[in-house]
Design a protein around this motif. Structure first.
Motif, short mmCIF file in Angstrom:
data_model
loop_
_atom_site.label_atom_id
_atom_site.label_comp_id
_atom_site.label_asym_id
_atom_site.label_seq_id
_atom_site.Cartn_x
_atom_site.Cartn_y
_atom_site.Cartn_z
N ARG A 32 22.48 -37.76 -1.10
CA ARG A 32 23.55 -37.20 -0.29
C ARG A 32 23.21 -37.33 1.18
O ARG A 32 22.07 -37.63 1.55
N PRO A 33 24.19 -37.11 2.04
CA PRO A 33 23.87 -37.02 3.48
C PRO A 33 23.04 -35.79 3.76
O PRO A 33 23.15 -34.77 3.07
N HIS A 42 31.02 -46.98 -6.60
CA HIS A 42 29.84 -46.27 -6.12
C HIS A 42 28.95 -45.95 -7.29
O HIS A 42 29.37 -45.27 -8.23
N THR A 67 29.06 -39.11 7.95
CA THR A 67 29.59 -37.77 7.69
C THR A 67 29.78 -36.97 8.96
O THR A 67 30.83 -36.34 9.18
N CYS A 123 19.86 -42.30 3.61
CA CYS A 123 20.65 -41.07 3.70
C CYS A 123 20.96 -40.72 5.16
O CYS A 123 21.95 -40.03 5.42
N ARG A 178 21.91 -42.86 7.33
CA ARG A 178 23.14 -43.61 7.60
C ARG A 178 24.35 -42.86 7.03
O ARG A 178 25.39 -42.77 7.69
N HIS A 179 24.20 -42.30 5.84
CA HIS A 179 25.27 -41.47 5.27
C HIS A 179 25.54 -40.26 6.17
O HIS A 179 26.68 -39.86 6.35
N SER A 180 24.46 -39.70 6.70
CA SER A 180 24.61 -38.52 7.56
C SER A 180 25.38 -38.88 8.83
O SER A 180 26.23 -38.10 9.29
N TYR A 199 30.58 -42.96 1.63
CA TYR A 199 29.41 -42.51 2.39
C TYR A 199 29.58 -41.10 2.92
O TYR A 199 28.61 -40.48 3.35
N THR A 200 30.79 -40.61 2.93
CA THR A 200 31.11 -39.36 3.62
C THR A 200 30.94 -38.17 2.69
O THR A 200 31.50 -38.14 1.60
N THR A 244 33.41 -46.67 3.36
CA THR A 244 33.03 -45.63 4.31
C THR A 244 33.30 -44.25 3.73
O THR A 244 32.51 -43.32 3.92
#
Length: 362
Positions: A139-140, A132, A304, A297, A299-301, A331-332, A328
């Motif tokens: 961030r999310p 990463h 999460t 972000c 998508r990250h949200s 991303y969390t 994954t």
């Protein structure tokens, strides 16, 4: 393609370079690499050539090191992943040129008295050692921030619509687009390339109607291959009414020649990725959110919030199209409350004594 021996070139160095790039493009096409990948690599090699102000048969290893230093300098230095991609393109191009099966070295020796070499090696190129490499501040969004973004977008639509201002259709389109990006955990390009027929029914979730599945046809490709496809199941109950309202009440107003396009522009084209970035940045700044946040972000949200809601990690991994669960996990960014609840449950289960039923322990 090599020139016949009886043909003289007016600008031999420039024409030889163009022919090398054309031959390399043909080699990559034969490997079924995506045209976008081929074009990107060519532009990166041309950028390196412009920096060196010389031809491929004159390049040296020091040129790569000086070029990398320039890419790392300035007010907007490139990220490690971008620099590695640039270096990889140059390395692949040089590997093609020095391959004896294509004859470029012999041709260069005949015309210029020298030949290309591999200028990229293990000591002057970046190595991919981290899973990463995103900026730590990216961030999310929290649930509150996601809701604030959607409410802010809806306020813009309502104001433009009630005041009969021009552009309310595009505002409605963009507001719905961001909701779909979050609602299905999509990348920008995956969302921008959606067509109306990409939504289908899920026989196991009829409550979502024709919007039970979002069939992604333009997923992130791997190693220059064709775009990967996946089917993303609808999980949020608000998704159907949001998409239905846009498709039935707003989309027809664009008067499209191609009614299948989901996110059209007023000029009948598809929405551009740069427009998605710009619109998100405008609304983000108006809400005083962190300036490093971008559409990805959302998508990250999505990842999460599904994890926080108790969805199986494997299900979430398949929803977003990751090959590995570790991706994954990166991303969390679960909230502190969620982690504290998990910790509390684990501690309670581990240290709470079971009720005494009167039986003797062996």
């Amino acid at each position: 393609m090599l020139r016949p021996g009886n043909v003289s070139a007016l600008r031999p160095a420039e024409q030889m370079f163009d022919e090398m790039l054309a031959g390399w493009a043909g080699q990559q096409s034969s490997r079924l690499l995506a045209s976008r990948t081929i074009q990107t690599r060519e532009s990166q090699v041309r950028r390196f050539a412009d920096f060196c102000a010389s031809s491929p048969w004159e390049w040296g290893a020091a040129d790569v090191e000086e070029w990398t230093s320039e890419l790392l300098s300035g007010t907007r230095p490139l990220t490690p992943s971008t620099i590695r991609a640039y270096q990889n393109s140059v390395a692949l191009f040089c590997a093609y040129l020095i391959d004896g099966r294509y004859g470029w070295a012999d041709q260069c020796m005949e015309l210029f008295g020298t030949h290309p070499i591999q200028v990229c090696h293990e000591w002057n190129t970046a190595v991919h050692v981290a899973d990463h490499e995103a900026r730590p501040a990216v961030r999310p969004l929290t649930r509150g921030e996601v809701q604030a973004l959607f409410d802010h977008a809806d306020d813009h639509v309502d104001f433009a619509r009630t005041s009969k201002r021009k552009g309310w259709l595009t505002l409605f389109r963009d507001a719905t687009l961001f909701k779909v990006i979050y609602g299905y955990g999509l990348r920008r390009r995956e969302a921008a390339m959606l067509d109306l027929h990409d939504f289908t029914r899920n026989p196991k979730a009829l409550e979502f109607g024709r919007y039970g599945v979002c069939n992604v046809r333009w997923g992130k490709a791997s190693r220059g291959s064709q775009p990967r496809r996946r089917a993303v199941l609808t999980v949020f109950d608000w998704t159907r009414p949001v998409v239905e309202e846009y498709v039935e009440e707003v989309l027809p107003r664009f008067g499209l020649a191609d009614p299948a396009v989901l996110w059209p522009t007023e000029r009948q084209g598809r929405i551009r990725l740069a427009h998605i970035d710009d619109r998100f940045a405008d609304w983000r700044d108006q809400l005083a959110l962190d300036r490093v946040l971008h559409p990805h972000c959302l998508r990250h949200s999505y990842v999460t919030h599904l994890i926080e809601d108790g969805f199986d990690p494997l299900f979430v991994q398949q929803q977003v199209g990751h090959r590995w669960g570790s991706t994954t996990a990166l991303y969390t960014g679960v909230s502190g409350d969620y982690r504290n609840r998990v910790l509390r449950n684990a501690l309670d289960n581990a240290f709470t004594s079971p009720p005494d039923d009167g039986s003797e322990q062996p």
